[in-house]
Design an enzyme around this catalytic site. Structure first.
Site, PDB file in Angstrom:
ATOM      1  N   CYS A 141      -5.369  12.559   5.155  1.00  0.00           N
ATOM      2  CA  CYS A 141      -6.202  10.675   5.572  1.00  0.00           C
ATOM      3  C   CYS A 141      -4.853   9.854   5.152  1.00  0.00           C
ATOM      4  O   CYS A 141      -4.100  10.608   5.105  1.00  0.00           O
ATOM      5  CB  CYS A 141      -7.072  10.579   5.193  1.00  0.00           C
ATOM      6  SG  CYS A 141      -7.297  10.316   3.007  1.00  0.00           S
TER       7      CYS A 141
ATOM      8  N   ASN B 170      -6.099   8.443   1.243  1.00  0.00           N
ATOM      9  CA  ASN B 170      -6.311   9.919   0.249  1.00  0.00           C
ATOM     10  C   ASN B 170      -6.879   9.652  -1.376  1.00  0.00           C
ATOM     11  O   ASN B 170      -7.209  10.140  -2.529  1.00  0.00           O
ATOM     12  CB  ASN B 170      -4.712  10.554  -0.751  1.00  0.00           C
ATOM     13  CG  ASN B 170      -4.931  12.101  -1.311  1.00  0.00           C
ATOM     14  OD1 ASN B 170      -3.784  12.099  -2.331  1.00  0.00           O
ATOM     15  ND2 ASN B 170      -6.077  12.819  -1.576  1.00  0.00           N
TER      16      ASN B 170
ATOM     17  N   CYS C 259     -10.811   9.095   0.042  1.00  0.00           N
ATOM     18  CA  CYS C 259     -12.041   9.172   1.162  1.00  0.00           C
ATOM     19  C   CYS C 259     -12.084  11.026   1.285  1.00  0.00           C
ATOM     20  O   CYS C 259     -12.879  12.183   0.952  1.00  0.00           O
ATOM     21  CB  CYS C 259     -12.218   8.943   1.347  1.00  0.00           C
ATOM     22  SG  CYS C 259     -12.506   7.191   1.478  1.00  0.00           S
ATOM     23  N   ARG C 260     -11.224  11.564   2.748  1.00  0.00           N
ATOM     24  CA  ARG C 260     -11.351  12.175   3.651  1.00  0.00           C
ATOM     25  C   ARG C 260     -10.231  13.305   3.378  1.00  0.00           C
ATOM     26  O   ARG C 260     -11.530  14.377   2.890  1.00  0.00           O
ATOM     27  CB  ARG C 260     -11.478  11.709   4.518  1.00  0.00           C
ATOM     28  CG  ARG C 260     -11.974  11.655   5.461  1.00  0.00           C
ATOM     29  CD  ARG C 260     -11.679  10.323   7.115  1.00  0.00           C
ATOM     30  NE  ARG C 260     -10.474   9.533   6.514  1.00  0.00           N
ATOM     31  CZ  ARG C 260      -9.850   9.713   7.227  1.00  0.00           C
ATOM     32  NH1 ARG C 260     -10.475   9.015   8.778  1.00  0.00           N
ATOM     33  NH2 ARG C 260      -9.041   7.793   7.389  1.00  0.00           N
ATOM     34  N   SER C 261      -9.727  13.296   2.696  1.00  0.00           N
ATOM     35  CA  SER C 261      -8.570  14.228   2.855  1.00  0.00           C
ATOM     36  C   SER C 261      -9.332  15.279   0.979  1.00  0.00           C
ATOM     37  O   SER C 261      -8.963  16.274   1.110  1.00  0.00           O
ATOM     38  CB  SER C 261      -7.057  14.112   2.667  1.00  0.00           C
ATOM     39  OG  SER C 261      -6.415  13.340   1.353  1.00  0.00           O
TER      40      SER C 261
ATOM     41  N   ASP D  19     -12.951   7.413   9.565  1.00  0.00           N
ATOM     42  CA  ASP D  19     -12.729   6.752   8.100  1.00  0.00           C
ATOM     43  C   ASP D  19     -14.211   6.413   7.857  1.00  0.00           C
ATOM     44  O   ASP D  19     -14.832   5.599   8.238  1.00  0.00           O
ATOM     45  CB  ASP D  19     -11.965   5.954   8.811  1.00  0.00           C
ATOM     46  CG  ASP D  19     -11.260   5.368   6.913  1.00  0.00           C
ATOM     47  OD1 ASP D  19     -12.494   5.632   6.121  1.00  0.00           O
ATOM     48  OD2 ASP D  19     -10.975   4.498   7.434  1.00  0.00           O
TER      49      ASP D  19
HETATM   50  P1  4NP Z   1      -9.184   7.758   3.960  1.00  0.00           P
HETATM   51  O1  4NP Z   1     -10.697   6.667   3.539  1.00  0.00           O
HETATM   52  O2  4NP Z   1      -7.887   7.720   4.397  1.00  0.00           O
HETATM   53  O3  4NP Z   1     -10.326   8.774   4.214  1.00  0.00           O
HETATM   54  O4  4NP Z   1      -9.062   7.969   1.742  1.00  0.00           O
HETATM   55  C1  4NP Z   1      -9.459   5.092   3.424  1.00  0.00           C
HETATM   56  C2  4NP Z   1      -9.225   4.696   2.390  1.00  0.00           C
HETATM   57  C3  4NP Z   1      -8.954   3.561   1.706  1.00  0.00           C
HETATM   58  C4  4NP Z   1      -8.866   2.626   3.094  1.00  0.00           C
HETATM   59  C5  4NP Z   1      -9.121   2.986   4.681  1.00  0.00           C
HETATM   60  C6  4NP Z   1      -9.799   4.187   4.593  1.00  0.00           C
HETATM   61  N1  4NP Z   1      -8.180   1.752   3.413  1.00  0.00           N
HETATM   62  O5  4NP Z   1      -7.846   0.366   4.000  1.00  0.00           O
HETATM   63  O6  4NP Z   1      -7.505   0.987   2.116  1.00  0.00           O
END
Ligand code: 4NP
Length: 148
Positions: free
Chosen positions: A8, A11, A13-15, A116
């Site tokens: 993602c 790294n 939340c989703r992955s 997201d």
């Molecule tokens: P992820 O979510 O891609 O599922 O880990 C996010 C985590 C952090 C951010 C965006 C999405 N950020 O902008 O810091």
């Protein structure tokens, strides 16, 4: 043994959710699969997953607390057989990063995205768990159909 990398943006939340759900569900299915996760960005390198992702996972029996964020590296494209992206933006970034002979990245859900949840609420984190479980069930049927 097959090796799958979930990717993602951050790294956190989703992955990591996909990684934790995959570890449990592949083991339950009796499939020998090595799983890992990474982000296309390095904003959160070394950090544990978002506490909202840890909480949503724990509520369903998936432990994300031991995971730490890392950014994808070029060697991942040869180390893993499958590189599965949470959304189309991550997929585009992976296609740009992919070395010539590396694994061809694809969307985890085939034709759909795992949205997201970072700027969302608890329901969005819950949705990530549901999509992770749904996608993993599809991957497991696919791998079973493909044979050992
Ligand atoms: P992820 O979510 O891609 O599922 O880990 C996010 C985590 C952090 C951010 C965006 C999405 N950020 O902008 O810091």
């Amino acid at each position: 043994m097959s090796r799958i990398l979930f990717v993602c943006l951050g790294n956190i939340c989703r992955s990591p959710t996909l990684e934790a759900v995959a570890r449990v569900e592949f083991a339950r299915a009796g499939l020998d699969v090595e799983v890992d996760s990474a982000g296309t960005a390095d904003y959160h390198t070394g950090q544990p997953p978002d506490r909202r992702s840890i909480a949503a996972g724990a509520a369903h029996g998936y432990d994300l607390s031991v995971l730490r964020a890392r950014q994808i590296v070029s060697a991942d494209f040869t180390r893993f057989d499958r590189i599965l992206a949470a959304d189309r933006a991550n997929l585009r970034d992976l296609e740009r990063l992919r070395p010539e002979r590396g694994a061809q990245p694809a969307l985890f859900l085939g034709g759909a995205e795992v949205p997201d949840p970072y700027y969302g609420g608890a329901a969005d984190f819950e949705r990530v768990i549901a999509l992770a479980r749904q996608g993993m069930a599809a991957l497991i049927s696919q791998m079973r159909a493909a044979g050992p």
